[in-house]
Design a protein around this motif. Structure first.
Motif, PDB file in Angstrom:
ATOM      1  N   ILE A 451      44.410  20.224  35.718  1.00 52.32           N
ATOM      2  CA  ILE A 451      43.659  20.267  36.969  1.00 52.32           C
ATOM      3  C   ILE A 451      42.207  20.601  36.642  1.00 52.32           C
ATOM      4  CG2 ILE A 451      43.399  21.405  39.207  1.00 52.32           C
ATOM      5  CD1 ILE A 451      46.386  22.045  39.102  1.00 52.32           C
ATOM      6  N   GLY A 452      41.282  19.788  37.109  1.00 47.71           N
ATOM      7  CA  GLY A 452      39.864  20.020  36.843  1.00 47.71           C
ATOM      8  C   GLY A 452      39.047  19.849  38.102  1.00 47.71           C
ATOM      9  N   GLY A 453      37.723  19.801  37.944  1.00 40.15           N
ATOM     10  CA  GLY A 453      36.834  19.567  39.070  1.00 40.15           C
ATOM     11  C   GLY A 453      36.483  20.825  39.827  1.00 40.15           C
ATOM     12  N   PRO A 454      35.638  20.686  40.833  1.00 37.05           N
ATOM     13  CA  PRO A 454      35.131  21.858  41.569  1.00 37.05           C
ATOM     14  C   PRO A 454      36.189  22.624  42.353  1.00 37.05           C
ATOM     15  CG  PRO A 454      34.472  19.806  42.650  1.00 37.05           C
ATOM     16  CD  PRO A 454      35.051  19.429  41.332  1.00 37.05           C
ATOM     17  N   LYS A 455      37.327  21.981  42.647  1.00 35.04           N
ATOM     18  CA  LYS A 455      38.378  22.641  43.426  1.00 35.04           C
ATOM     19  C   LYS A 455      39.481  23.219  42.536  1.00 35.04           C
ATOM     20  CE  LYS A 455      36.896  21.679  47.620  1.00 35.04           C
ATOM     21  NZ  LYS A 455      36.601  22.713  48.645  1.00 35.04           N
ATOM     22  N   ARG A 456      39.250  23.231  41.207  1.00 33.81           N
ATOM     23  CA  ARG A 456      40.293  23.668  40.276  1.00 33.81           C
ATOM     24  C   ARG A 456      40.828  25.045  40.636  1.00 33.81           C
ATOM     25  NH1 ARG A 456      41.017  26.612  35.440  1.00 33.81           N
ATOM     26  NH2 ARG A 456      42.620  25.657  34.096  1.00 33.81           N
ATOM     27  N   GLU A 457      39.956  26.011  40.767  1.00 33.90           N
ATOM     28  CA  GLU A 457      40.379  27.396  41.024  1.00 33.90           C
ATOM     29  C   GLU A 457      41.110  27.495  42.350  1.00 33.90           C
ATOM     30  OE1 GLU A 457      40.566  31.476  39.766  1.00 33.90           O
ATOM     31  OE2 GLU A 457      39.924  29.650  38.728  1.00 33.90           O
TER      32      GLU A 457
END
Length: 496
Positions: A451-457
């Motif tokens: 899982i990556g990208g700005p919404k990962r967390e």
């Protein structure tokens, strides 16, 4: 004596490799109709893939009734012990694409077409007893989230985990899919579960709710994640090859058909919605009842004709078996039959693998590939004064059950039915062994780490919140494996 090659219309072919040309080096002539027919047919050899269950295997066999369940159903198939019925089975991956490895982590579909004297009965089962979702309206979005990204055309763990974390009803299936049960050894070593709730009605008009189960008599056998990865590099078609080898060596795949039964009063007091496909009926409360044996002994003569053109749908039931208020089942009964019409045409049930062995009569005429005589000269309307056909005059119709409300509206599927954690917790703590729990944790980590990208967390923490409500240490081990912060207890509700 060798067979003579002909056109589809039967004209003998004198040359099957060299096209007709103007001289040895000249252009091809349009009058070489065999060339045109050959190329045109080749362009049309592929029918549309199934949107789900695209890759599969098939076999023919028989069903034998071993136990009397006539007190639950008036279906003639189950009238007496020893009754036999011809059956076709299609075993498939669910979310994987046509060329996917047979050892991918995925739900397996085990679908069976019973050719009974009262028509075809399609028993559609899954390798897991629960579904991701409760309502068929959610199905297109679920499949889109599990498939390829519309920009990159790559499979995306971001969209998958984003969607699943926003729909905690998927948790029960997630917990099962990411164990080694998600990578079965082959189709022969998989149990089948009806998932949806059906009804049965007996000769007295009394009805019960039922769930169907298929127990693999070869036993359940799985690959570990590493074994599945190894086999993926060795043989993309392992499950198909295993089925072929088993049938050719007379090691016939066999399943025991069983049912669970719940009566009307039990359904009203059951602590969960009995028509919720994300829940199971505990076996200690609703024990398995033996019905019969399914044994498969023969490969189809032609894969495309039978396996690729096989068309299953939950709406293919026989007298004595019916539907329930299960929202997913209600939608799937339309979706599957409509998909069959799209792929194979409106007359798909005239294709030999789908054709009932009992007489068929209705007013349906014409359409693409009407190949059964199209009803001949018989009248295609009813009532009429000529042919004497009528509807079935049974003393009882379908299972007649009462509904709890007469208000038409859109009701949220989880209203007063939002316990998404009790059954997954039971599965994690009481069903899985320590080694299976560790495999589950590792398999989830190995998927969520991408899982990556700005919404990962945000996505990870939301899903960890669901895992936390199953078991705190379970969630913490996944968090540690992903090298993310352990979610504080007071923040769990905010994140889920």
């Amino acid at each position: 004596m060798k067979k003579i090659i002909t056109t589809s219309a039967g004209k003998p072919i004198y040359e099957n490799e060299d096209s007709m040309t103007v001289g040895p080096r000249g252009p091809i002539l349009l009058q070489d109709h065999h060339l045109l027919e050959k190329l045109a047919h080749f362009n049309r050899e592929r029918i549309p893939d199934r949107v789900i269950h695209a890759k599969g295997s098939g076999a023919y066999g028989k069903f034998t009734v071993t136990h009397d369940i006539s007190k639950y159903t008036r279906a003639k198939l189950f009238e007496k012990i020893g009754t036999e019925c011809h059956v076709f089975a299609r075993f498939s991956m669910t979310n994987s694409e046509k060329g996917s490895p047979d050892t991918d982590r995925d739900i397996r579909g085990l679908n069976f077409k019973f050719y009974t004297e009262e028509g075809n009965w399609d028993l559609m089962t899954s390798s897991f007893p629960v579904s991701y979702i409760k309502d068929a309206k959610m199905l297109p979005d679920l499949i889109h989230a599990l498939r390829r990204d519309p920009q990159t055309n790559l499979k995306s763990p971001i969209s998958m985990w984003d969607y699943l974390s926003l729909n905690p009803e998927s948790l029960h299936l997630i917990m099962m899919l990411f164990t080694d049960r998600g990578t079965p050894y082959s189709y022969r070593f998989v149990n089948g579960y009806g998932v949806n709730t059906y009804s049965m009605v007996n000769a007295q008009g009394e009805y019960v709710w039922v769930k169907f189960h298929l127990k693999a008599m070869h036993g359940v056998r799985t690959f570990s994640a590493s074994e599945a990865e190894y086999m993926r590099s060795r043989d993309l078609d392992w499950a198909q090859r295993d089925l072929v080898m088993a049938l050719r060596s007379n090691d016939y795949p066999t399943w025991k058909l069983q049912i669970q039964v719940m009566n009307e009063s039990q359904a009203k007091t059951f602590r969960w919605n009995p028509f919720d496909p994300t829940k199971v009926w505990p076996h200690n409360e609703y024990p398995l009842i033996d019905v019969g044996i399914l044994e498969f002994t023969k490969l189809p003569e032609n894969y495309f004709a039978d396996v690729e053109q096989a068309a299953f749908s939950p709406d293919n039931v026989i007298d004595g078996i019916g539907f329930s208020p299960d929202r997913l089942l209600q939608g799937m009964a339309f979706m599957y039959s409509d998909a069959n019409r799209y792929r194979l045409g409106p007359n798909y049930q005239q294709i030999p693998v789908n054709r009932p062995t009992c007489p068929v009569f209705n007013g349906q005429r014409d359409g693409v590939m009407a190949v059964n005589g199209n009803g001949g000269s018989s009248i295609n309307y009813e009532p009429n004064s000529f042919n004497g056909h009528s509807t079935h005059k049974h003393h009882d119709k379908e299972a007649q059950y009462s509904i709890e409300s007469n208000i038409l509206n859109t009701f949220h599927r989880n209203e007063n039915d939002d316990d998404h954690y009790t059954q997954p917790r039971w599965f994690y703590i009481n069903v899985l062994k320590d080694s299976e729990r560790q495999a589950l944790i590792k398999n989830i980590i190995d998927t969520m780490r991408y899982i990556g990208g700005p919404k990962r967390e945000e996505i990870i923490q939301r899903q960890l919140g669901h895992f936390y409500l199953v078991d705190k240490e379970f969630a913490y081990q996944i968090a540690d494996g992903l090298s993310v912060d352990r979610i504080p207890e007071q923040e769990v509700e905010d994140n889920v």
